[in-house]
Design a protein around this motif. Structure first.
Motif, PDB file in Angstrom:
ATOM      1  N   LEU A 138      51.639  35.150  49.077  1.00 37.08           N
ATOM      2  CA  LEU A 138      50.238  35.093  48.660  1.00 37.08           C
ATOM      3  C   LEU A 138      50.119  34.152  47.474  1.00 37.08           C
ATOM      4  O   LEU A 138      50.798  34.328  46.464  1.00 37.08           O
ATOM      5  N   GLY A 139      49.282  33.137  47.609  1.00 35.62           N
ATOM      6  CA  GLY A 139      49.053  32.205  46.509  1.00 35.62           C
ATOM      7  C   GLY A 139      47.846  32.624  45.696  1.00 35.62           C
ATOM      8  O   GLY A 139      46.834  33.054  46.250  1.00 35.62           O
ATOM      9  N   VAL A 154      52.868  33.543  44.730  1.00 36.08           N
ATOM     10  CA  VAL A 154      53.066  32.147  44.327  1.00 36.08           C
ATOM     11  C   VAL A 154      51.917  31.737  43.409  1.00 36.08           C
ATOM     12  O   VAL A 154      50.756  31.718  43.826  1.00 36.08           O
ATOM     13  N   THR A 155      52.259  31.421  42.149  1.00 38.85           N
ATOM     14  CA  THR A 155      51.231  31.055  41.172  1.00 38.85           C
ATOM     15  C   THR A 155      51.791  29.987  40.233  1.00 38.85           C
ATOM     16  O   THR A 155      52.879  29.454  40.458  1.00 38.85           O
ATOM     17  N   ASP A 156      51.045  29.730  39.154  1.00 37.64           N
ATOM     18  CA  ASP A 156      51.596  28.885  38.100  1.00 37.64           C
ATOM     19  C   ASP A 156      52.568  29.728  37.276  1.00 37.64           C
ATOM     20  O   ASP A 156      52.863  30.880  37.630  1.00 37.64           O
ATOM     21  N   ASP A 157      53.072  29.173  36.185  1.00 36.37           N
ATOM     22  CA  ASP A 157      54.105  29.879  35.427  1.00 36.37           C
ATOM     23  C   ASP A 157      53.546  30.707  34.275  1.00 36.37           C
ATOM     24  O   ASP A 157      54.259  31.018  33.318  1.00 36.37           O
ATOM     25  N   GLY A 215      51.197  36.146  32.595  1.00 32.90           N
ATOM     26  CA  GLY A 215      50.381  37.208  33.169  1.00 32.90           C
ATOM     27  C   GLY A 215      50.672  37.432  34.639  1.00 32.90           C
ATOM     28  O   GLY A 215      50.764  38.576  35.104  1.00 32.90           O
ATOM     29  N   PHE A 216      50.846  36.357  35.392  1.00 36.43           N
ATOM     30  CA  PHE A 216      51.134  36.482  36.820  1.00 36.43           C
ATOM     31  C   PHE A 216      52.531  37.069  37.053  1.00 36.43           C
ATOM     32  O   PHE A 216      52.749  37.808  38.013  1.00 36.43           O
ATOM     33  N   LYS A 217      53.470  36.737  36.181  1.00 37.75           N
ATOM     34  CA  LYS A 217      54.818  37.298  36.313  1.00 37.75           C
ATOM     35  C   LYS A 217      54.779  38.811  36.126  1.00 37.75           C
ATOM     36  O   LYS A 217      55.431  39.562  36.857  1.00 37.75           O
ATOM     37  N   THR A 218      54.006  39.252  35.149  1.00 37.78           N
ATOM     38  CA  THR A 218      53.865  40.689  34.905  1.00 37.78           C
ATOM     39  C   THR A 218      53.188  41.374  36.083  1.00 37.78           C
ATOM     40  O   THR A 218      53.579  42.472  36.494  1.00 37.78           O
ATOM     41  N   VAL A 219      52.174  40.724  36.633  1.00 33.45           N
ATOM     42  CA  VAL A 219      51.465  41.280  37.792  1.00 33.45           C
ATOM     43  C   VAL A 219      52.414  41.430  38.974  1.00 33.45           C
ATOM     44  O   VAL A 219      52.418  42.460  39.664  1.00 33.45           O
ATOM     45  N   ALA A 220      53.233  40.415  39.226  1.00 30.93           N
ATOM     46  CA  ALA A 220      54.185  40.472  40.341  1.00 30.93           C
ATOM     47  C   ALA A 220      55.127  41.660  40.184  1.00 30.93           C
ATOM     48  O   ALA A 220      55.397  42.388  41.151  1.00 30.93           O
ATOM     49  N   GLY A 271      55.135  44.900  42.650  1.00 32.77           N
ATOM     50  CA  GLY A 271      56.362  45.091  43.412  1.00 32.77           C
ATOM     51  C   GLY A 271      56.677  43.959  44.362  1.00 32.77           C
ATOM     52  O   GLY A 271      57.258  44.179  45.434  1.00 32.77           O
ATOM     53  N   VAL A 272      56.282  42.731  43.985  1.00 38.71           N
ATOM     54  CA  VAL A 272      56.598  41.560  44.805  1.00 38.71           C
ATOM     55  C   VAL A 272      57.369  40.558  43.948  1.00 38.71           C
ATOM     56  O   VAL A 272      57.367  40.633  42.715  1.00 38.71           O
ATOM     57  N   GLN A 273      58.035  39.631  44.614  1.00 40.79           N
ATOM     58  CA  GLN A 273      58.737  38.578  43.893  1.00 40.79           C
ATOM     59  C   GLN A 273      57.734  37.548  43.393  1.00 40.79           C
ATOM     60  O   GLN A 273      56.644  37.405  43.950  1.00 40.79           O
TER      61      GLN A 273
END
Length: 255
Positions: free
Chosen positions: A135-136, A193-196, A199-204, A208-210
């Protein structure tokens, strides 16, 4: 696909509009201008008839219009945009961009009205067959009435299909998770799949997704690092490159 609006198409009544009256003969009393919220017409003419039996009057509207100020075409467009994944607020923004403003509550009313006419109508059924392992997600902003409004866009990065466009109240981690999590579960995604952005890393992690940084951002970040460090490498200020046998000519070669 959408209801048409035809100001010239006004059907002559064949039965009285009032319950209990069997009148079938009518007199055209008046043509009245009616303001209309539509993508093409801003005003239509409405016919006012009088029933010759009960003596009461009623209005007959052109094709694609009713007693409501909003045309059937605009209502249909609002429902279609909502079913395609836009939130009520994003649908309102999209309609405003088309020159027709419709507030969130009116869009909600239009969706509920359509749901009564089409039993089982659900937004998630539009993408019921869409499944993707990735998911982007991306954030952008649009200027609306002088203020910047954050928007969240989700896509299937494999096919390029845009899944949703949502107006977000903020860009904090909780807002991002509330936005991403139900969509990720709906499409069965295991990779975000996002930018770096952190916040998105924490959300992932929370969902429970990579997490994977998209190639465009990886390339952009890599090029920025090369541009930043290449002059430092060429100077070899601390002599570390010379110590391991890297010649000056090799230091100047682009990587």
């Amino acid at each position: 696909m959408l209801p048409k609006v035809n100001p010239e198409a006004i059907t002559v009544p064949t039965q009285c509009a009032y319950t209990g009256c069997s009148g079938r003969t009518f007199h055209l009393r008046q043509e009245v201008a009616k303001a209309l919220r539509d993508t093409v017409y801003h005003e239509v003419q409405v016919h006012r008839y009088q029933c010759l039996k009960c003596k009461r009057t009623f209005r007959v509207y052109p094709e694609g219009t009713t007693h409501a100020q909003t045309s059937q075409r605009v209502k249909g467009l609002a429902v279609m945009l909502y079913l395609l994944g836009l939130s009520y607020e994003a649908t309102s923004l999209a309609l405003e961009a088309l020159g027709v403003y419709l507030c969130k509550s009116r869009i909600y009313d239009a969706v509920q009205e359509a749901a009564k006419l089409v039993p089982g109508l659900k937004r998630d059924q539009v993408f019921a067959g869409v499944k993707t392992p990735a998911l982007g997600g991306d954030l952008t902003s649009v200027k609306c009435k002088g203020e910047w409004l954050p928007l969240g866009i989700t896509v299937d990065p494999i096919s390029g299909l845009a899944l949703t466009i949502d107006a977000l109240s903020a860009e904090d981690t909780k807002t991002l998770q509330d936005w991403i999590e139900p969509i990720a579960k709906s499409v069965g995604a295991t990779v975000l799949v996002t930018d770096d952005a952190d916040g998105f890393k924490t959300v992932a992690d929370s969902v429970g997704v990579q997490h994977q940084v998209c190639k465009a951002h990886v390339l952009r970040n890599t090029e920025a690092l090369i541009e930043r460090y290449q002059p430092l490498v060429a100077r070899d200020a601390d002599g570390s490159l010379q110590a391991i046998g890297v010649s000056r000519s090799r230091r100047r070669q682009p990587t």
